[in-house]
Motif scaffolding. Structure first.
Motif, mmCIF file in Angstrom:
data_model
loop_
_atom_site.group_PDB
_atom_site.id
_atom_site.type_symbol
_atom_site.label_atom_id
_atom_site.label_comp_id
_atom_site.label_asym_id
_atom_site.label_seq_id
_atom_site.Cartn_x
_atom_site.Cartn_y
_atom_site.Cartn_z
ATOM 1 N N ARG A 22 0.834 -1.208 0.000
ATOM 2 C CA ARG A 22 0.000 0.000 0.000
ATOM 3 C C ARG A 22 0.865 1.252 0.000
ATOM 4 O O ARG A 22 0.529 2.264 -0.637
ATOM 5 N N LEU A 23 2.018 1.160 0.671
ATOM 6 C CA LEU A 23 2.918 2.300 0.749
ATOM 7 C C LEU A 23 3.801 2.439 -0.492
ATOM 8 O O LEU A 23 4.520 3.423 -0.631
ATOM 9 N N GLY A 24 3.756 1.447 -1.373
ATOM 10 C CA GLY A 24 4.511 1.550 -2.617
ATOM 11 C C GLY A 24 5.717 0.652 -2.731
ATOM 12 O O GLY A 24 6.603 0.923 -3.547
ATOM 13 N N ALA A 25 5.786 -0.441 -1.945
ATOM 14 C CA ALA A 25 6.918 -1.353 -2.037
ATOM 15 C C ALA A 25 7.005 -1.944 -3.439
ATOM 16 O O ALA A 25 5.990 -2.270 -4.057
ATOM 17 N N ARG A 26 8.224 -2.087 -3.940
ATOM 18 C CA ARG A 26 8.458 -2.625 -5.274
ATOM 19 C C ARG A 26 9.608 -3.639 -5.224
ATOM 20 O O ARG A 26 10.402 -3.647 -4.307
ATOM 21 N N GLY A 27 9.660 -4.479 -6.245
ATOM 22 C CA GLY A 27 10.780 -5.391 -6.367
ATOM 23 C C GLY A 27 10.430 -6.823 -6.011
ATOM 24 O O GLY A 27 9.299 -7.162 -5.655
ATOM 25 N N GLU A 28 11.448 -7.673 -6.095
ATOM 26 C CA GLU A 28 11.262 -9.111 -5.874
ATOM 27 C C GLU A 28 10.967 -9.450 -4.415
ATOM 28 O O GLU A 28 10.074 -10.247 -4.115
ATOM 29 N N ALA A 29 11.745 -8.886 -3.491
ATOM 30 C CA ALA A 29 11.657 -9.297 -2.091
ATOM 31 C C ALA A 29 10.255 -9.131 -1.499
ATOM 32 O O ALA A 29 9.773 -10.032 -0.798
ATOM 33 N N PRO A 30 9.549 -8.005 -1.728
ATOM 34 C CA PRO A 30 8.192 -7.896 -1.176
ATOM 35 C C PRO A 30 7.244 -8.983 -1.688
ATOM 36 O O PRO A 30 6.408 -9.485 -0.926
ATOM 37 N N TRP A 31 7.374 -9.356 -2.975
ATOM 38 C CA TRP A 31 6.525 -10.426 -3.509
ATOM 39 C C TRP A 31 6.874 -11.762 -2.849
ATOM 40 O O TRP A 31 5.985 -12.581 -2.567
ATOM 41 N N LEU A 32 8.141 -12.000 -2.594
ATOM 42 C CA LEU A 32 8.559 -13.248 -1.971
ATOM 43 C C LEU A 32 7.981 -13.374 -0.567
ATOM 44 O O LEU A 32 7.418 -14.419 -0.201
ATOM 45 N N VAL A 33 8.102 -12.319 0.218
ATOM 46 C CA VAL A 33 7.580 -12.358 1.582
ATOM 47 C C VAL A 33 6.063 -12.498 1.568
ATOM 48 O O VAL A 33 5.487 -13.248 2.372
ATOM 49 N N ARG A 34 5.419 -11.806 0.653
ATOM 50 C CA ARG A 34 3.956 -11.899 0.587
ATOM 51 C C ARG A 34 3.530 -13.338 0.254
ATOM 52 O O ARG A 34 2.615 -13.887 0.872
ATOM 53 N N GLY A 35 4.194 -13.944 -0.729
ATOM 54 C CA GLY A 35 3.848 -15.315 -1.078
ATOM 55 C C GLY A 35 4.048 -16.269 0.084
ATOM 56 O O GLY A 35 3.201 -17.143 0.342
ATOM 57 N N ARG A 36 5.127 -16.110 0.809
ATOM 58 C CA ARG A 36 5.395 -17.003 1.939
ATOM 59 C C ARG A 36 4.400 -16.793 3.082
ATOM 60 O O ARG A 36 3.978 -17.758 3.736
ATOM 61 N N ALA A 37 4.034 -15.548 3.315
ATOM 62 C CA ALA A 37 3.057 -15.278 4.370
ATOM 63 C C ALA A 37 1.713 -15.903 4.026
ATOM 64 O O ALA A 37 1.054 -16.522 4.878
ATOM 65 N N LEU A 38 1.284 -15.759 2.793
ATOM 66 C CA LEU A 38 0.002 -16.333 2.375
ATOM 67 C C LEU A 38 0.049 -17.857 2.412
ATOM 68 O O LEU A 38 -0.938 -18.511 2.791
ATOM 69 N N THR A 39 1.168 -18.444 2.051
ATOM 70 C CA THR A 39 1.306 -19.898 2.163
ATOM 71 C C THR A 39 1.191 -20.326 3.617
ATOM 72 O O THR A 39 0.506 -21.305 3.940
ATOM 73 N N GLY A 40 1.862 -19.586 4.501
ATOM 74 C CA GLY A 40 1.800 -19.920 5.914
ATOM 75 C C GLY A 40 0.402 -19.849 6.485
ATOM 76 O O GLY A 40 0.058 -20.591 7.414
ATOM 77 N N LEU A 41 -0.417 -18.965 5.925
ATOM 78 C CA LEU A 41 -1.806 -18.831 6.380
ATOM 79 C C LEU A 41 -2.734 -19.849 5.722
ATOM 80 O O LEU A 41 -3.924 -19.887 6.035
ATOM 81 N N GLY A 42 -2.182 -20.638 4.807
ATOM 82 C CA GLY A 42 -3.015 -21.612 4.108
ATOM 83 C C GLY A 42 -3.808 -21.030 2.961
ATOM 84 O O GLY A 42 -4.655 -21.722 2.376
ATOM 85 N N ARG A 43 -3.548 -19.784 2.596
ATOM 86 C CA ARG A 43 -4.243 -19.138 1.468
ATOM 87 C C ARG A 43 -3.425 -19.413 0.205
ATOM 88 O O ARG A 43 -2.778 -18.546 -0.363
ATOM 89 N N LEU A 44 -3.471 -20.665 -0.226
ATOM 90 C CA LEU A 44 -2.528 -21.153 -1.222
ATOM 91 C C LEU A 44 -2.755 -20.573 -2.602
ATOM 92 O O LEU A 44 -1.809 -20.295 -3.331
ATOM 93 N N SER A 45 -4.023 -20.392 -2.993
ATOM 94 C CA SER A 45 -4.271 -19.823 -4.323
ATOM 95 C C SER A 45 -3.798 -18.382 -4.390
ATOM 96 O O SER A 45 -3.266 -17.935 -5.411
ATOM 97 N N GLU A 46 -3.948 -17.625 -3.290
ATOM 98 C CA GLU A 46 -3.455 -16.245 -3.257
ATOM 99 C C GLU A 46 -1.930 -16.221 -3.295
ATOM 100 O O GLU A 46 -1.322 -15.346 -3.928
ATOM 101 N N SER A 47 -1.314 -17.163 -2.594
ATOM 102 C CA SER A 47 0.141 -17.236 -2.591
ATOM 103 C C SER A 47 0.664 -17.531 -3.987
ATOM 104 O O SER A 47 1.598 -16.871 -4.474
ATOM 105 N N GLU A 48 0.055 -18.495 -4.642
ATOM 106 C CA GLU A 48 0.466 -18.833 -6.003
ATOM 107 C C GLU A 48 0.289 -17.634 -6.936
ATOM 108 O O GLU A 48 1.152 -17.359 -7.782
ATOM 109 N N ASP A 49 -0.796 -16.902 -6.747
ATOM 110 C CA ASP A 49 -1.039 -15.723 -7.586
ATOM 111 C C ASP A 49 0.025 -14.655 -7.354
ATOM 112 O O ASP A 49 0.479 -14.005 -8.301
#
Length: 619
Positions: A216-243
């Motif tokens: 929301r604040l404007g993060a860009r690049g690979e690392a923010p997407w990586l952390v987001r995917g891992r967080a969503l996987t950890g929450l069991g929101r697998l389709s969102e993580s894959e997306d």
């Protein structure tokens, strides 16, 4: 054509102007006559060094900067440039020396004054060099001294947090990230770092919220997407993580970690090699030498049991001109698994020639030597690693294997099964009438937490699945009861190992912390390949539910110790076993090779594992 500048000052100013304007060749041509004539002006040699570095002439840049430094030995900018040049080309030991020289020569900072940029750059460079050489602890005193002096520079704090992460101290890193966000709540990079800190501790709800805020604040690049995917996987929101991972790939932001996590996520859900590899194959169709996609694809073939396919992926990339050391190391690993130790060592040597400072080189060389029946050569490599990293679990495991192959009595000091391996039965937790009733509730809870069909990459289990939650932060009373029940056995084991001389007991600081905890669900024909726990001190296997049917092999499903996880010449067999029983907790050194004998019963097996690390008692 303009006449040549008549003085060194004129030459320097003209070359600097051209350099800043991007006219690199012109700047070089202005300086070259003066430098070749041996004019003793450090500015001319230093600027030429910067110019030659820009055009990729490493030897020329190195020589020019060395001459500038000899003419102006106290000028920090030239020493810093030497360190930066050595960092770029991977000569980390020389980079470290240059950065230390900058810090030693820098004048004292007046109280209340901000840190000079060369000093901050040198601190950052030194931290990077020490991390690359596997010695992160040596950077911490430099960073802490600046913090103690009152510095709140964000780069400095980030470096300090990264060192804590490398040292396996994620809580200390998270504390820094939290303070940084309090000081600068609208900074997207700091918010992302906070999300990464939460992710390190598997605090998935907190990581997801911080990640969403960073975007929301404007993060860009690979690392923010990586952390987001891992967080969503950890929450069991697998389709969102894959997306999330797919978005990073589509935007061209995916590096090795995102490619790996995406293919791993699909693989764990489906067990389908074709489906899991589709994203990487699509990328490679457009960019055949994309390193992240290549390594993920090869790893996927490895996990699926297609070693020849994995080998073909890497060989094809190398034939097309791939020159990254990691490709040779991956091929070295594949060749070793295929039984070709000589080819494995040859690839490790090629990796070393490309990047002698790569942290994976020594292990591949060592493993190849053990497989070739050359334990003495392996010992020479390992002792060098342990000389500056005495608690390196990977090196200690290889050292024990080499000692065993050599018949060296020091092996028994590391593999003292009587002292270091023990089975404990936990007490019935408060709130349950019996241990079987507690284990029944624990089994039901863990069954609900297992959401995958296949094992993750680079793990020991075969034909099973592994959880992705942080059990230590669970509010479920059944899991909370588990950690209370294992406290007494852990402390008893700490006392037990401390009564024997050796590296294991010397690490006892009086208290412990559970670094990570997970559950494994093994299906029929499932087992753990022989492995170690790289980040632990004491490791474990707690048996929640085990097969009850009699197997043709009387030790089917038992945990075994001593058989190395890599080939050796001659082959080494297991030396020690523990029979799994519900409610039994096995504790052993993290550096000790262990695995399980496969079982054929149609019943499942559920375990909890965790790694213990030393901690100083709280006051």
């Amino acid at each position: 054509m303009a006449s040549a500048p008549p003085t060194p000052d004129g030459a320097y100013n003209a070359a600097a102007t051209a350099f800043q304007a991007g006219r690199i060749a012109e700047a070089r041509d202005i300086l070259s006559p003066w430098v070749e004539a041996g004019v003793p002006d450090a500015r001319l040699h230093g600027l030429l060094g910067f110019i030659l570095r820009r055009i990729g002439d490493v030897p020329g840049a190195e020589a020019a900067l060395a001459q500038a430094r000899s003419l102006a030995p106290l000028e920090l900018v030239y020493i810093l440039a030497q360190g930066e040049l050595m960092t770029v080309v991977g000569r980390m030991a020389e980079a470290e020396t240059a950065y230390r020289d900058v810090l030693a020569l820098a004048p004292p900072r007046p109280p209340g004054q901000p840190m000079a940029k060369p000093v901050l750059d040198a601190l950052e460079g030194l931290s990077t060099a020490l991390l690359a050489q596997g010695r992160p602890a040596e950077a911490l005193p430099f960073l802490q001294a600046e913090v103690d002096a009152g510095s709140r520079d964000q780069r400095l704090l980030f470096l300090q947090a990264q060192i804590h992460r490398a040292l396996g101290q994620p809580e200390a890193a998270l504390e820094i990230f939290e303070q940084c966000v309090k000081d600068h709540p609208q900074n997207p990079s700091l918010r992302h770092n906070l999300a990464a800190g939460y992710a390190d501790l598997h605090m998935w709800p907190e990581a997801e919220r911080a990640s969403a805020e960073s975007f929301r604040l404007g993060a860009r690049g690979e690392a923010p997407w990586l952390v987001r995917g891992r967080a969503l996987t950890g929450l069991g929101r697998l389709s969102e993580s894959e997306d999330a991972y797919r978005q990073a790939v589509e935007q061209g932001l995916a590096g090795a970690d995102i490619h790996r996590d995406l293919s791993q996520l699909i693989w764990m859900q489906t067990g389908d090699l074709k489906e899991a590899s589709a994203p990487q194959r699509a990328v490679l169709a457009k960019t055949p030498l994309d390193l992240g996609a290549l390594t993920a694809l090869a790893k996927l073939h490895q996990v699926a049991g297609d070693l020849e396919g994995a080998q073909a992926v890497v060989q094809k990339a190398l034939q097309r001109g791939g020159k990254d050391a990691s490709l040779h190391l991956l091929l070295s690993d594949i060749n070793l698994t295929l039984g070709d130790a000589a080819a494995s060592r040859a690839e490790a040597e090629r990796a070393m020639a490309l990047n002698p400072e790569h942290p994976g080189v020594w292990a591949r060389l060592c493993d190849a030597d053990l497989a070739l029946g050359r334990p003495d050569a392996a010992v020479a490599i390992i002792e060098d690693i342990l000389s500056f990293d005495p608690h390196n679990v990977t090196a200690t495991a290889r050292l024990a294997t080499a000692y065993r192959l050599m018949g060296d009595p020091r092996y028994k000091a590391l593999y003292d099964y009587e002292a270091y391996v023990q089975a404990y039965e936990i007490e019935t937790p408060d709130g349950w009438s019996s241990l079987p009733s507690y284990l029944s509730d624990l089994s039901a809870l863990l069954t609900r937490l297992h959401s995958f069909q296949k094992q993750p990459f680079d793990q020991s289990l075969r034909n099973g699945s592994q959880t992705n939650q942080n059990f230590m932060r669970s509010t479920d009373p059944t899991l909370q009861a588990f950690f209370k029940a294992i406290d007494a056995p852990i402390r008893s084991h700490m006392q037990r190992i401390s009564e024997r001389p050796g590296v294991l007991g010397r690490r006892n600081l009086g208290d412990y912390r559970i670094a990570s905890s997970w559950s494994v669900f093994l299906r029929p024909e499932g087992f753990h390949a022989d492995h170690i726990h790289h980040e632990g001190w004491i490791s474990s296997a707690f048996y929640v539910e085990v097969p009850t049917q009699v197997s043709p092999d009387p030790k089917a499903g038992w945990i075994k110790f001593g058989e190395p996880g890599q080939p050796t010449q001659p082959k080494l067999e297991p030396e020690h076993y523990i029979q799994p029983k519900p409610g039994t907790l096995a504790l052993f050194p993290s550096y000790m090779w262990h695995g399980t004998v496969p079982f054929t019963s149609p019943e499942r097996r559920i375990t909890i594992a965790f790694d213990v690390v030393p901690r100083t008692p709280s006051r």
